[in-house]
Design an enzyme around this catalytic site. Sequence first.
Site: not given
Ligand SMILES: NC(=O)c1ccc[n+]([C@@H]2O[C@H](COP(=O)([O-])OP(=O)(O)OC[C@H]3O[C@@H](n4cnc5c(N)ncnc54)[C@H](OP(=O)(O)O)[C@@H]3O)[C@@H](O)[C@H]2O)c1
Length: 340
Positions: A130, A243
């Site tokens: 990000c 950010h």
């Molecule tokens: N947040 C940011 O600013 C940002 C920016 C760039 C990249 N990212 C990347 O994007 C990704 C997601 O981030 P987020 O912020 O959205 O995280 P989050 O809010 O914690 O959500 C995680 C998601 O992944 C699912 N998940 C996790 N483990 C799983 C598994 N084994 N099988 C199936 N589903 C699974 C969860 O499902 P359940 O609800 O069913 O657990 C949920 O839908 C990460 O790799 C992060 O590094 C985030």
Amino acid sequence: MGYRVAVVGATGNVGREMLNILAEREFPVDEIVALASRKSMGTEISFGDATLKCKDLDTFDFTGWDIALFAVGSDATKVYAPKAASQGCVVIDNSSLYRYDADVPLIVPEVNADAIYGYTKKMIIANPNCSTAQMVVALKPLHDRARIKRVVVSTYQSVSGAGKEGIDELWDQTKSIYNPTDNKPPKKFTKQIAFNVIPHIDVFLDDGSTKEEWKMVAETKKILDKNIKVTATCVRVPVFVGHSESINIEFEEFLDEHEARDILRESPGIMVIDKRENGGYVTPVECVGDYATFISRIRQDSTIDNGINLWCVSDNLRKGAALNAVQIAEVLGVRCLKKG
Ligand SMILES: NC(=O)c1ccc[n+]([C@@H]2O[C@H](COP(=O)([O-])OP(=O)(O)OC[C@H]3O[C@@H](n4cnc5c(N)ncnc54)[C@H](OP(=O)(O)O)[C@@H]3O)[C@@H](O)[C@H]2O)c1
């Protein structure tokens, strides 16, 4: 005819935003599926005016699906992205797993959309970190004009960058500060995040920097120019979404601050808000829900020959993740898959 699109991690912060943005931008969708872990099966998720029921990623067959937007973290990505790709579905991944793989394009469409054609090697395209995404949007047009030699960046990153658990920890800890019997010690973060700042994101590396800082260096080189030197300090701040970055840029050629402002005003994805008066700049709460990378405080750095300072703010769940992923899907559709 449109696309069959899977949103993987649909219950998460980024996944929900991906669904919102696909609907807002009227991405040509014929069919859409929301996937997450088994425990979320049946969870209702909004997609425009429709409601989707979440399905289990583990048993899902990607055969016949065109594009999968992944936002599940590296561990689940390692298992399910190759599976989707081998079933003929193009993966656009938000985790860091494939970003540095030479056979996987790492794309910010305003900067290097032409890299899209590299997707055929692994059927996977990576979305950047990000903090990198918003920074390279700001750097690209200035680099085209005056060639950037070196960037010194300090970030002020919101807790939503650490997923749902990050948001919950700031919320619960902030409330607990006013109620001393309800102690909420750090869990997701390494120190108290409420009313505090933490100069540590991701793991420490041997040279004393953190992985988050390394990502900004490596990704800027891969997306924009391998010759640009970047030094970063990444800091978590008690902000829910958005950010911010203080960026100092050294160029090969002189670039006047007025010309820099004019260039940025004309550049894709950028909104310049830069009045030298009280409130004449953008703060993170004002960027939430927006697509733009906001630039303020553009000024000459008179301590070096060819220097500019600026302030850069963007919604990390949008340009930093979901929006950029959908923009990649748009480029993929128009240039490569050609449906819709
Ligand atoms: N947040 C940011 O600013 C940002 C920016 C760039 C990249 N990212 C990347 O994007 C990704 C997601 O981030 P987020 O912020 O959205 O995280 P989050 O809010 O914690 O959500 C995680 C998601 O992944 C699912 N998940 C996790 N483990 C799983 C598994 N084994 N099988 C199936 N589903 C699974 C969860 O499902 P359940 O609800 O069913 O657990 C949920 O839908 C990460 O790799 C992060 O590094 C985030």
